[in-house]
Motif scaffolding. Sequence first.
Motif, PDB file in Angstrom:
ATOM      1  N   ARG A  16     102.968  89.351  40.890  1.00  0.00           N
ATOM      2  CA  ARG A  16     102.997  89.865  39.528  1.00  0.00           C
ATOM      3  C   ARG A  16     101.821  90.807  39.281  1.00  0.00           C
ATOM      4  NH1 ARG A  16     107.821  89.680  37.366  1.00  0.00           N
ATOM      5  NH2 ARG A  16     108.608  87.607  37.206  1.00  0.00           N
ATOM      6  N   ILE A  17     100.606  90.346  39.576  1.00  0.00           N
ATOM      7  CA  ILE A  17      99.424  91.134  39.233  1.00  0.00           C
ATOM      8  C   ILE A  17      98.722  91.665  40.469  1.00  0.00           C
ATOM      9  CG2 ILE A  17      97.220  91.135  38.020  1.00  0.00           C
ATOM     10  CD1 ILE A  17      98.192  88.664  36.548  1.00  0.00           C
ATOM     11  N   SER A  18      98.160  90.768  41.228  1.00  0.00           N
ATOM     12  CA  SER A  18      97.313  91.164  42.346  1.00  0.00           C
ATOM     13  C   SER A  18      97.811  90.516  43.618  1.00  0.00           C
ATOM     14  CB  SER A  18      95.870  90.715  42.080  1.00  0.00           C
ATOM     15  OG  SER A  18      95.845  89.306  41.921  1.00  0.00           O
ATOM     16  N   ASN A  19      97.267  90.966  44.734  1.00  0.00           N
ATOM     17  CA  ASN A  19      97.612  90.363  46.010  1.00  0.00           C
ATOM     18  C   ASN A  19      96.955  88.993  46.104  1.00  0.00           C
ATOM     19  OD1 ASN A  19      99.054  92.609  46.784  1.00  0.00           O
ATOM     20  ND2 ASN A  19      97.236  93.643  47.543  1.00  0.00           N
ATOM     21  N   ASN A  20      97.675  88.058  46.616  1.00  0.00           N
ATOM     22  CA  ASN A  20      97.207  86.691  46.762  1.00  0.00           C
ATOM     23  C   ASN A  20      97.799  86.213  48.084  1.00  0.00           C
ATOM     24  OD1 ASN A  20      96.546  84.009  46.507  1.00  0.00           O
ATOM     25  ND2 ASN A  20      97.233  83.833  44.395  1.00  0.00           N
ATOM     26  N   TRP A  21      97.116  86.542  49.191  1.00  0.00           N
ATOM     27  CA  TRP A  21      97.681  86.371  50.516  1.00  0.00           C
ATOM     28  C   TRP A  21      97.712  84.910  50.951  1.00  0.00           C
ATOM     29  CZ3 TRP A  21     100.018  90.581  50.999  1.00  0.00           C
ATOM     30  CH2 TRP A  21      99.442  91.792  50.652  1.00  0.00           C
ATOM     31  N   PRO A  22      98.658  84.569  51.840  1.00  0.00           N
ATOM     32  CA  PRO A  22      98.682  83.225  52.414  1.00  0.00           C
ATOM     33  C   PRO A  22      97.383  82.928  53.167  1.00  0.00           C
ATOM     34  CG  PRO A  22     100.741  84.358  52.860  1.00  0.00           C
ATOM     35  CD  PRO A  22      99.795  85.379  52.282  1.00  0.00           C
ATOM     36  N   TYR A  23      97.051  81.655  53.260  1.00  0.00           N
ATOM     37  CA  TYR A  23      95.835  81.235  53.956  1.00  0.00           C
ATOM     38  C   TYR A  23      96.101  79.911  54.661  1.00  0.00           C
ATOM     39  CZ  TYR A  23      95.395  78.146  49.925  1.00  0.00           C
ATOM     40  OH  TYR A  23      95.633  77.195  48.962  1.00  0.00           O
ATOM     41  N   GLY A  24      95.156  79.475  55.465  1.00  0.00           N
ATOM     42  CA  GLY A  24      95.279  78.214  56.188  1.00  0.00           C
ATOM     43  C   GLY A  24      95.954  78.413  57.537  1.00  0.00           C
ATOM     44  N   SER A  25      95.953  77.364  58.337  1.00  0.00           N
ATOM     45  CA  SER A  25      96.483  77.418  59.696  1.00  0.00           C
ATOM     46  C   SER A  25      97.955  77.005  59.744  1.00  0.00           C
ATOM     47  CB  SER A  25      95.662  76.490  60.599  1.00  0.00           C
ATOM     48  OG  SER A  25      96.265  76.390  61.874  1.00  0.00           O
ATOM     49  N   SER A  26      98.753  77.784  60.470  1.00  0.00           N
ATOM     50  CA  SER A  26     100.165  77.450  60.679  1.00  0.00           C
ATOM     51  C   SER A  26     100.328  76.271  61.629  1.00  0.00           C
ATOM     52  CB  SER A  26     100.911  78.650  61.276  1.00  0.00           C
ATOM     53  OG  SER A  26     100.789  79.775  60.472  1.00  0.00           O
ATOM     54  N   LEU A  27      99.401  76.137  62.574  1.00  0.00           N
ATOM     55  CA  LEU A  27      99.530  75.117  63.611  1.00  0.00           C
ATOM     56  C   LEU A  27      98.692  73.867  63.355  1.00  0.00           C
ATOM     57  CD1 LEU A  27      99.521  77.437  66.738  1.00  0.00           C
ATOM     58  CD2 LEU A  27     101.483  76.372  65.614  1.00  0.00           C
ATOM     59  N   TRP A  28      97.693  73.946  62.504  1.00  0.00           N
ATOM     60  CA  TRP A  28      96.835  72.799  62.193  1.00  0.00           C
ATOM     61  C   TRP A  28      96.546  72.797  60.695  1.00  0.00           C
ATOM     62  CZ3 TRP A  28      96.132  69.091  65.647  1.00  0.00           C
ATOM     63  CH2 TRP A  28      95.186  68.103  65.375  1.00  0.00           C
ATOM     64  N   PRO A  29      97.578  72.544  59.867  1.00  0.00           N
ATOM     65  CA  PRO A  29      97.428  72.676  58.417  1.00  0.00           C
ATOM     66  C   PRO A  29      96.643  71.518  57.789  1.00  0.00           C
ATOM     67  CG  PRO A  29      99.635  71.918  58.947  1.00  0.00           C
ATOM     68  CD  PRO A  29      98.948  72.185  60.251  1.00  0.00           C
ATOM     69  N   THR A  30      95.571  71.854  57.108  1.00  0.00           N
ATOM     70  CA  THR A  30      94.769  70.837  56.414  1.00  0.00           C
ATOM     71  C   THR A  30      94.294  71.318  55.045  1.00  0.00           C
ATOM     72  OG1 THR A  30      92.750  71.614  57.499  1.00  0.00           O
ATOM     73  CG2 THR A  30      93.939  69.797  58.574  1.00  0.00           C
ATOM     74  N   THR A  31      94.596  72.551  54.678  1.00  0.00           N
ATOM     75  CA  THR A  31      94.103  73.100  53.416  1.00  0.00           C
ATOM     76  C   THR A  31      94.992  72.696  52.240  1.00  0.00           C
ATOM     77  OG1 THR A  31      95.227  75.145  54.056  1.00  0.00           O
ATOM     78  CG2 THR A  31      92.853  75.073  54.375  1.00  0.00           C
ATOM     79  N   LEU A  32      94.374  72.616  51.080  1.00  0.00           N
ATOM     80  CA  LEU A  32      95.092  72.284  49.850  1.00  0.00           C
ATOM     81  C   LEU A  32      95.867  73.497  49.345  1.00  0.00           C
ATOM     82  CD1 LEU A  32      92.186  70.454  48.006  1.00  0.00           C
ATOM     83  CD2 LEU A  32      94.129  69.388  49.153  1.00  0.00           C
ATOM     84  N   GLY A  33      96.948  73.264  48.619  1.00  0.00           N
ATOM     85  CA  GLY A  33      97.651  74.348  47.950  1.00  0.00           C
ATOM     86  C   GLY A  33      96.871  74.766  46.704  1.00  0.00           C
TER      87      GLY A  33
END
Length: 186
Positions: A16-33
């Motif tokens: 909608r407004i600004s870029n907000n790119w995906p983050y965190g690891s695809s193979l070792w996911p531990t980050t919060l949404g």
Amino acid sequence: STLSDGASHGGQRMIRISNNWPYGSSLWPTTLGSSGGHNDAGGGYPSGAGGGSIKIITNNLTLNGAIDANGGNAHPSASASGGAGGSILVITNMIEGSGSFSARGGTRGGGETNENSDGGGGRIAVYYNSSTFTGIPLSSVAGGSYGGTVYGQSGTAIFVDADHNNALTVGGFRFQALCNASKPWE
């Protein structure tokens, strides 16, 4: 009023407004949404919370229910956005059952609909040596949807059979390190 951004994690939220790119690891996911944004005309209703982070290390896992780290939905009357799905990481020798894993993005509120965004999907990685698990097709990292249309981008989900050197993915899958930050759709 001000636009409210949805949240990204494994998948990009509805832009909608600004870029907000995906983050965190695809193979070792531990980050919060991430939680969804809220505009100044939100009427005091909350935006969607980001999904949590679940890590399970066990010898045997029987899953006949659901393990969820879904992003929260914005209040239906809110001028606010949905949260991003969280992370699920499972390391087990044996997985069985017919349940599912879910790290879906949350849905935007209905207030000032054109100014809100749906959250992106989260991340799931399941590593095992032996499996009779039938829930892979039921598992989801879908982005948030509003009115039946999915607007948030799907996250990443991978099921890795270490003994047979095989991997199955759910939805779209991309290695974030290979993603072009200026053009993530490529």
